[in-house]
Scaffold this active site. Structure first.
Site, PDB file in Angstrom:
ATOM      1  N   TRP A 138       0.823  -1.223   0.000  1.00 28.51           N
ATOM      2  CA  TRP A 138       0.000   0.000   0.000  1.00 28.51           C
ATOM      3  C   TRP A 138       0.849   1.262   0.000  1.00 28.51           C
ATOM      4  O   TRP A 138       0.506   2.247  -0.662  1.00 28.51           O
ATOM      5  CB  TRP A 138      -1.009  -0.015   1.147  1.00 28.51           C
ATOM      6  CG  TRP A 138      -2.077  -1.042   0.900  1.00 28.51           C
ATOM      7  CD1 TRP A 138      -2.271  -2.208   1.576  1.00 28.51           C
ATOM      8  CD2 TRP A 138      -3.069  -1.032  -0.144  1.00 28.51           C
ATOM      9  NE1 TRP A 138      -3.323  -2.913   1.032  1.00 28.51           N
ATOM     10  CE2 TRP A 138      -3.829  -2.209  -0.025  1.00 28.51           C
ATOM     11  CE3 TRP A 138      -3.387  -0.142  -1.169  1.00 28.51           C
ATOM     12  CZ2 TRP A 138      -4.882  -2.523  -0.887  1.00 28.51           C
ATOM     13  CZ3 TRP A 138      -4.440  -0.442  -2.035  1.00 28.51           C
ATOM     14  CH2 TRP A 138      -5.168  -1.626  -1.887  1.00 28.51           C
ATOM     15  N   ASP A 221      -1.097   6.444   6.585  1.00 28.06           N
ATOM     16  CA  ASP A 221      -2.268   5.661   6.206  1.00 28.06           C
ATOM     17  C   ASP A 221      -2.523   4.675   7.344  1.00 28.06           C
ATOM     18  O   ASP A 221      -1.707   3.790   7.609  1.00 28.06           O
ATOM     19  CB  ASP A 221      -1.940   4.918   4.887  1.00 28.06           C
ATOM     20  CG  ASP A 221      -3.039   3.946   4.468  1.00 28.06           C
ATOM     21  OD1 ASP A 221      -4.040   3.786   5.191  1.00 28.06           O
ATOM     22  OD2 ASP A 221      -2.873   3.328   3.383  1.00 28.06           O
ATOM     23  N   LYS A 245     -12.590  -1.321   7.576  1.00 27.89           N
ATOM     24  CA  LYS A 245     -11.913  -2.413   8.273  1.00 27.89           C
ATOM     25  C   LYS A 245     -12.156  -2.338   9.781  1.00 27.89           C
ATOM     26  O   LYS A 245     -12.568  -3.302  10.405  1.00 27.89           O
ATOM     27  CB  LYS A 245     -10.416  -2.377   7.989  1.00 27.89           C
ATOM     28  CG  LYS A 245     -10.116  -2.492   6.500  1.00 27.89           C
ATOM     29  CD  LYS A 245      -8.655  -2.272   6.213  1.00 27.89           C
ATOM     30  CE  LYS A 245      -8.394  -1.931   4.775  1.00 27.89           C
ATOM     31  NZ  LYS A 245      -8.722  -2.991   3.835  1.00 27.89           N
TER      32      LYS A 245
HETATM   33  N1  PMP Z   1      -4.438   1.511   2.454  1.00 24.41           N
HETATM   34  C1  PMP Z   1      -4.499   0.329   3.095  1.00 24.41           C
HETATM   35  C2  PMP Z   1      -3.572   0.076   4.239  1.00 24.41           C
HETATM   36  C3  PMP Z   1      -5.426  -0.635   2.691  1.00 24.41           C
HETATM   37  O1  PMP Z   1      -5.485  -1.797   3.332  1.00 24.41           O
HETATM   38  C4  PMP Z   1      -6.292  -0.361   1.610  1.00 24.41           C
HETATM   39  C5  PMP Z   1      -7.354  -1.322   1.136  1.00 24.41           C
HETATM   40  N2  PMP Z   1      -7.302  -2.589   1.570  1.00 24.41           N
HETATM   41  C6  PMP Z   1      -6.167   0.868   0.959  1.00 24.41           C
HETATM   42  C7  PMP Z   1      -5.248   1.785   1.421  1.00 24.41           C
HETATM   43  C8  PMP Z   1      -7.020   1.217  -0.205  1.00 24.41           C
HETATM   44  O2  PMP Z   1      -8.272   1.519   0.262  1.00 24.41           O
HETATM   45  P1  PMP Z   1      -9.529   1.684  -0.692  1.00 24.41           P
HETATM   46  O3  PMP Z   1      -9.877   0.347  -1.221  1.00 24.41           O
HETATM   47  O4  PMP Z   1     -10.559   2.257   0.263  1.00 24.41           O
HETATM   48  O5  PMP Z   1      -9.161   2.658  -1.748  1.00 24.41           O
END
Ligand code: PMP
Length: 427
Positions: A138, A221, A245
């Site tokens: 990520w 994040d 989550k």
């Molecule tokens: N950052 C992290 C740590 C994630 O786990 C995720 C999605 N699993 C995201 C960003 C992306 O999020 P989204 O699907 O809401 O765009």
């Protein structure tokens, strides 16, 4: 047909929500507070919607001890939208600071002072850097988005965990090896890497603010570990997380932002200045100052999703008088149970990340029983599902098994998984 009580779902997101919250939310979808109208039908401009937003903001601030000089925004576009939003807004803030330093307060200076304009352009070409600490998929994606928007020459990779771990994620390079820029527009990391099961054990020492509050502009994040432990909010300029989550249902993304980065303290540069500087202009919906000015209601927001998040926060506040510290103890305990069961059978299970940086939220491992990884993981998934322990398949990019032990996974769910891990190893 299984009922909710028969299943513990360990999926990585969307994730389990408390049944009582869903029951209240379901009733509210039909008729909210005896208005004869459901919550998803009421206007986002109604007083009732404003109250839902303000209560959720206040409860989040209380739960996480968010200081007064921070603002909470509800946005759309998910974590991925924030990869772009953080880059756009913090580049804007950096440009504004540099512009002030070069132009001073000259009125109309932008148009009339070509020499100063050239100086600003040169400063941008030479000094504009966004720092990314890459510890998993990520943060890698966030850095790639910054490079797409601004050009790779403006993105500095402070550290890439794969370089110290045979090309794979699973460790966090020591701070002493980090290559931080002099005056970065932001220093970014992902606090918990959902796919790779790597979590920062603590706030990095080298990024702590000085006694006068100045220091690096830190962005994190926290999509997959928010609310699961205490957060030293003052060390951050921006914290963001999708709701799906640990907080609520998919559909809202929360941003906690230092008010220093918002008007009246700081105004984003004008679109015409950014065009002259050949820098990207954010879509208005990703501009923090616009969302802040409108108390998250610049355009239509899913009030239902804010409501669900608000109900989860109320439940957490009622459950834990010591707020995030209470959930932190439970999260630690659940993770210890599951890792403990895995560690007891090193001949059957291989935990992926290094022990020092193991995630409490996403527990990633391989099953190696009898040397047949593929066959034993298939058997593990089949048998666990039969026992109501579902959603355990690892991310498609890395395979293996992943147990996401988010806030709404009850202790008895973690105990059941630990017991299954033990029994599968013994069978
Ligand atoms: N950052 C992290 C740590 C994630 O786990 C995720 C999605 N699993 C995201 C960003 C992306 O999020 P989204 O699907 O809401 O765009």
């Amino acid at each position: 047909m299984p009922s909710r009580e028969d299943i513990t779902y360990f999926g990585a997101g969307p994730a389990l929500l408390p049944t009582d919250v869903l029951e209240t939310a379901a009733a509210s979808l039909l008729n909210y507070k005896d208005t004869g109208l459901g919550i998803a039908e009421h206007s986002h401009r109604s007083e009732l919607a404003t109250n839902i937003i303000n209560e959720a903001k206040a409860d989040l601030a209380s739960y996480l001890d968010i200081p007064e000089d921070y603002e909470v925004l509800f946005m759309q576009g998910g974590g991925t939208g924030e990869f772009s939003a953080t880059a756009y807004n913090l580049v804007g803030a950096w440009v504004e600071r540099k512009k002030k330093a070069i132009f001073g307060d000259l009125p109309g200076a932008e148009a009339n002072e070509p020499g100063l304009m050239q100086q600003l352009k040169t400063t941008i070409d030479k000094d504009l850097k966004l720092d990314y600490i890459i510890t998993g998929g990520w943060s890698q994606k966030a850095a790639a988005e910054a490079a797409r928007l601004l050009g790779p020459e403006h993105v500095n990779i402070v550290a890439d965990a794969r370089e110290i771990n045979d090309g794979k994620f699973g460790k966090i390079p020591d701070e002493s090896t980090w290559k931080l820029s002099e005056d970065a527009a932001l220093v970014y990391w992902c606090d918990n890497e959902t796919v790779d099961g790597v979590e920062f054990p603590a706030f990095p020492k080298c990024l702590e603010p000085k006694a006068d509050g100045s220091g690096p502009i830190v962005v994190a994040d926290m999509s997959s570990n928010i609310l699961s432990r205490r957060v030293p909010v003052r060390n951050f300029s921006v914290i963001f997380f999708g709701a799906q989550k640990n907080l609520g249902s998919t559909g809202v993304t929360v941003v906690i932002i230092k008010k220093d980065l918002l008007p009246p303290k700081l105004q984003q540069p004008s679109a015409s200045l950014m065009r002259k500087l050949a820098l990207p202009i954010p879509p208005i919906i990703l501009q923090y100052e616009i969302i802040a000015k409108n108390n998250s209601l610049y355009n239509t927001l899913s009030i239902f999703d804010v409501y669900v998040a608000g109900q989860v926060l109320k439940k957490l506040l009622n459950t834990y008088p010591n707020k995030a510290a209470g959930q932190e103890a439970v999260s630690d305990k659940k993770a210890q149970l599951i890792y403990g069961a895995l560690e007891a059978h090193p001949d059957v299970y291989k935990i992926i990340p290094d022990k020092a940086v193991r995630s409490r939220m996403n527990i990633c491992f391989r099953v190696t029983k009898g040397g047949d990884v593929d066959g034993s993981e298939k058997a593990f998934l089949k048998e666990s599902t039969a026992q109501g322990l579902t959603g355990l398949k690892g991310h498609r990019s890395v395979g293996g098994i992943r147990a996401s032990s988010y806030n709404s996974i009850p202790m008895k769910g973690a105990e059941a998984l630990a017991k299954f891990i033990e029994e599968f190893a013994q069978a």
